[in-house]
Design a protein around this motif. Structure first.
Motif, PDB file in Angstrom:
ATOM      1  N   SER A   1       0.823  -1.219   0.000  1.00 55.29           N
ATOM      2  CA  SER A   1       0.000   0.000   0.000  1.00 55.29           C
ATOM      3  C   SER A   1       0.852   1.264   0.000  1.00 55.29           C
ATOM      4  N   GLY A   2       2.111   1.173   0.389  1.00 49.26           N
ATOM      5  CA  GLY A   2       2.983   2.339   0.396  1.00 49.26           C
ATOM      6  C   GLY A   2       3.874   2.452  -0.816  1.00 49.26           C
ATOM      7  N   ILE A   3       3.637   1.594  -1.824  1.00 47.38           N
ATOM      8  CA  ILE A   3       4.493   1.543  -3.016  1.00 47.38           C
ATOM      9  C   ILE A   3       3.661   1.829  -4.265  1.00 47.38           C
ATOM     10  N   GLU A   4       4.207   2.640  -5.151  1.00 48.51           N
ATOM     11  CA  GLU A   4       3.593   2.865  -6.458  1.00 48.51           C
ATOM     12  C   GLU A   4       4.499   2.270  -7.536  1.00 48.51           C
ATOM     13  N   ALA A   5       3.875   1.561  -8.477  1.00 47.67           N
ATOM     14  CA  ALA A   5       4.617   0.920  -9.567  1.00 47.67           C
ATOM     15  C   ALA A   5       4.414   1.711 -10.852  1.00 47.67           C
ATOM     16  N   HIS A   6       5.470   1.793 -11.643  1.00 49.67           N
ATOM     17  CA  HIS A   6       5.435   2.500 -12.923  1.00 49.67           C
ATOM     18  C   HIS A   6       6.224   1.706 -13.957  1.00 49.67           C
ATOM     19  N   PRO A   7       5.910   1.898 -15.241  1.00 49.25           N
ATOM     20  CA  PRO A   7       6.724   1.241 -16.268  1.00 49.25           C
ATOM     21  C   PRO A   7       8.181   1.674 -16.153  1.00 49.25           C
ATOM     22  N   LEU A   8       9.067   0.779 -16.489  1.00 48.91           N
ATOM     23  CA  LEU A   8      10.489   1.080 -16.466  1.00 48.91           C
ATOM     24  C   LEU A   8      10.806   2.090 -17.567  1.00 48.91           C
ATOM     25  N   PRO A   9      11.434   3.221 -17.248  1.00 46.81           N
ATOM     26  CA  PRO A   9      11.755   4.198 -18.288  1.00 46.81           C
ATOM     27  C   PRO A   9      12.678   3.611 -19.354  1.00 46.81           C
ATOM     28  N   GLY A  10      12.478   4.042 -20.587  1.00 47.47           N
ATOM     29  CA  GLY A  10      13.358   3.589 -21.667  1.00 47.47           C
ATOM     30  C   GLY A  10      13.012   2.201 -22.143  1.00 47.47           C
ATOM     31  N   GLU A  11      14.027   1.394 -22.353  1.00 40.29           N
ATOM     32  CA  GLU A  11      13.842   0.061 -22.919  1.00 40.29           C
ATOM     33  C   GLU A  11      13.062  -0.852 -21.973  1.00 40.29           C
ATOM     34  N   ALA A  12      12.144  -1.623 -22.547  1.00 44.14           N
ATOM     35  CA  ALA A  12      11.455  -2.641 -21.759  1.00 44.14           C
ATOM     36  C   ALA A  12      12.427  -3.785 -21.486  1.00 44.14           C
ATOM     37  N   MET A  13      12.308  -4.368 -20.322  1.00 43.75           N
ATOM     38  CA  MET A  13      13.232  -5.433 -19.931  1.00 43.75           C
ATOM     39  C   MET A  13      12.481  -6.414 -19.047  1.00 43.75           C
ATOM     40  N   ALA A  14      12.771  -7.687 -19.174  1.00 38.24           N
ATOM     41  CA  ALA A  14      12.104  -8.707 -18.363  1.00 38.24           C
ATOM     42  C   ALA A  14      13.095  -9.818 -18.049  1.00 38.24           C
ATOM     43  N   ARG A  15      12.869 -10.467 -16.926  1.00 35.16           N
ATOM     44  CA  ARG A  15      13.556 -11.723 -16.664  1.00 35.16           C
ATOM     45  C   ARG A  15      12.587 -12.836 -17.036  1.00 35.16           C
ATOM     46  N   GLN A  16      13.106 -13.996 -17.312  1.00 33.98           N
ATOM     47  CA  GLN A  16      12.248 -15.136 -17.632  1.00 33.98           C
ATOM     48  C   GLN A  16      12.423 -16.200 -16.552  1.00 33.98           C
ATOM     49  N   ILE A  17      11.306 -16.681 -16.051  1.00 34.82           N
ATOM     50  CA  ILE A  17      11.318 -17.784 -15.100  1.00 34.82           C
ATOM     51  C   ILE A  17      11.183 -19.076 -15.906  1.00 34.82           C
ATOM     52  N   VAL A  18      12.047 -20.028 -15.636  1.00 35.96           N
ATOM     53  CA  VAL A  18      12.090 -21.272 -16.401  1.00 35.96           C
ATOM     54  C   VAL A  18      12.161 -22.466 -15.452  1.00 35.96           C
ATOM     55  N   LEU A  19      11.846 -23.628 -15.987  1.00 37.68           N
ATOM     56  CA  LEU A  19      12.166 -24.886 -15.314  1.00 37.68           C
ATOM     57  C   LEU A  19      13.352 -25.493 -16.042  1.00 37.68           C
ATOM     58  N   TYR A  20      14.473 -25.636 -15.325  1.00 38.09           N
ATOM     59  CA  TYR A  20      15.629 -26.353 -15.858  1.00 38.09           C
ATOM     60  C   TYR A  20      15.551 -27.800 -15.380  1.00 38.09           C
ATOM     61  N   ALA A  21      15.781 -28.730 -16.295  1.00 37.67           N
ATOM     62  CA  ALA A  21      15.862 -30.149 -15.937  1.00 37.67           C
ATOM     63  C   ALA A  21      17.148 -30.707 -16.528  1.00 37.67           C
ATOM     64  N   THR A  22      17.808 -31.587 -15.788  1.00 41.21           N
ATOM     65  CA  THR A  22      18.999 -32.220 -16.341  1.00 41.21           C
ATOM     66  C   THR A  22      18.594 -33.018 -17.579  1.00 41.21           C
ATOM     67  N   SER A  23      19.515 -33.135 -18.523  1.00 42.40           N
ATOM     68  CA  SER A  23      19.182 -33.691 -19.838  1.00 42.40           C
ATOM     69  C   SER A  23      18.649 -35.121 -19.765  1.00 42.40           C
ATOM     70  N   ASP A  24      19.011 -35.861 -18.719  1.00 44.05           N
ATOM     71  CA  ASP A  24      18.513 -37.227 -18.614  1.00 44.05           C
ATOM     72  C   ASP A  24      17.041 -37.279 -18.184  1.00 44.05           C
ATOM     73  N   TRP A  25      16.474 -36.094 -17.837  1.00 43.27           N
ATOM     74  CA  TRP A  25      15.061 -36.024 -17.477  1.00 43.27           C
ATOM     75  C   TRP A  25      14.208 -35.538 -18.646  1.00 43.27           C
ATOM     76  N   ALA A  26      14.768 -35.343 -19.801  1.00 37.36           N
ATOM     77  CA  ALA A  26      13.997 -34.860 -20.945  1.00 37.36           C
ATOM     78  C   ALA A  26      12.808 -35.780 -21.202  1.00 37.36           C
ATOM     79  N   GLY A  27      11.649 -35.166 -21.464  1.00 34.12           N
ATOM     80  CA  GLY A  27      10.458 -35.978 -21.727  1.00 34.12           C
ATOM     81  C   GLY A  27       9.257 -35.504 -20.950  1.00 34.12           C
ATOM     82  N   GLY A  28       8.368 -36.441 -20.642  1.00 37.29           N
ATOM     83  CA  GLY A  28       7.061 -36.093 -20.126  1.00 37.29           C
ATOM     84  C   GLY A  28       7.028 -35.532 -18.728  1.00 37.29           C
ATOM     85  N   ILE A  29       7.923 -35.974 -17.839  1.00 37.49           N
ATOM     86  CA  ILE A  29       7.832 -35.543 -16.443  1.00 37.49           C
ATOM     87  C   ILE A  29       8.137 -34.051 -16.291  1.00 37.49           C
TER      88      ILE A  29
END
Length: 320
Positions: free
Chosen positions: A258-286
């Motif tokens: 309630s004490g914080i105001e959010a605004h677009p980042l000035p200039g270039e838009a920038m984002a981080r990406q959240i991912v799921l990393y899996a070791t290569s031997d886990w490739a597939g359905g799980i």
């Protein structure tokens, strides 16, 4: 008397309305849903005709939801959530053959997503030895690179940990967070009288924010540097300083919001990406099944409520 189902109200129409309310753009909605722009417009026309009200104000750019549309949007989201939950139940996690799984999840999800994710996985893995750990993204990346964890959900770095596959979950845009009532009419120059609250530079966020400031030609004095999202939020809310954060991180501000105001980042838009990393031997359905569940929980607890609070984010804050 059986309930009346309005002719012209379709599942596709509800999906289009939900997405258009988020993006504010027919073109962005079409891209998100894999449709043509005319098909999106026709779906919205059919839905508005069936309901007898205008759902969006198409004269504004970006488009905005009308007061009647906001009322219906709540019901539309409830209906879509129930349908998606039913679909999820029909495609229940099939992890019964697993003998062990070690999973790391970033601290950002500790209160909302991680407990529900752990509960669902535990139910699906009745015979499995299950290890769950939380931590910062750079720590989790190091642990999966060392084969100490099978999978991690974290912010993506510049390079994926060696020997892993990546499944994208969320685009999490960077935003400006300032004390309530502080003007940002001149961009970052408006904040020259307030200290900048830095993220720990070991963190992925800290490194990405520092790179943005360097590109913007900004070098705020190094007075504060912290690894605690809540401490930074508390200081912003108290008027001590300003920061650059992400939509996901701000959603965790809790009683300080309630004490914080959010605004677009000035200039270039920038984002981080959240991912799921899996070791290569886990490739597939799980990994696919676990990432689908994570996306559902992230949407429910973060992107849906986040876009209601910050509709100007549009398609920048989205489950992938």
């Amino acid at each position: 008397m059986s309930p009346v189902v309005l002719k012209g109200v379709t599942l596709r129409g509800l999906e289009v309305f939900e997405t258009l309310a988020r993006t504010g753009s027919v073109a962005a909605t079409a891209a998100d849903l894999g449709m043509s722009a005319p098909a999106v417009s026709q779906q919205m026309k059919n839905l508005s005709t069936a309901l007898g009200v205008d759902l969006v104000d198409a004269s504004r750019r970006p488009m905005v939801v009308t007061p009647a549309g906001r009322l219906f949007l709540v019901k539309a989201k409830e209906a879509l959530r129930a349908l998606r939950a039913g679909q999820r139940d029909l495609k229940a996690l099939d992890l019964s053959d697993m003998e062990s799984l070690s999973l790391g999840v970033i601290e950002d999800f500790e209160n909302e997503v991680t407990p529900l994710l752990a509960t669902r996985l535990a139910e699906a893995m009745s015979q499995c030895a299950f290890v769950l750990q939380t931590g910062a993204s750079h720590v989790l990346q190091a642990r999966i690179a060392a084969r100490e964890l099978d999978m991690v959900i974290c912010a993506a770095g510049d390079v994926a940990p060696r020997g892993t596959i990546a499944l994208p979950l969320l685009d999490d845009p960077y935003i400006l967070a300032v004390p309530k009532g502080v003007s940002v009419s001149r961009g970052l120059a408006s904040l020259s009288d307030l200290p900048f609250l830095r993220r720990d530079l070991d963190q992925v966020m800290g490194q990405q924010i520092e790179a943005y400031l360097e590109r913007a030609g900004q070098t705020p004095p190094r007075r504060f540097e912290m690894d605690s999202n809540q401490s930074i939020s508390a200081l912003v809310a108290a008027g001590t300083g300003w920061t650059i954060t992400t939509a996901l991180s701000l959603a965790r501000a809790g009683r300080f919001a309630s004490g914080i105001e959010a605004h677009p980042l000035p200039g270039e838009a920038m984002a981080r990406q959240i991912v799921l990393y899996a070791t290569s031997d886990w490739a597939g359905g799980i990994p696919d099944q676990i990432s689908d569940l994570a996306r559902e929980l992230i949407g429910l607890h973060f992107t849906d409520p986040g876009l209601e609070q910050m509709p100007w984010l549009g398609s920048q804050f989205r489950v992938l």
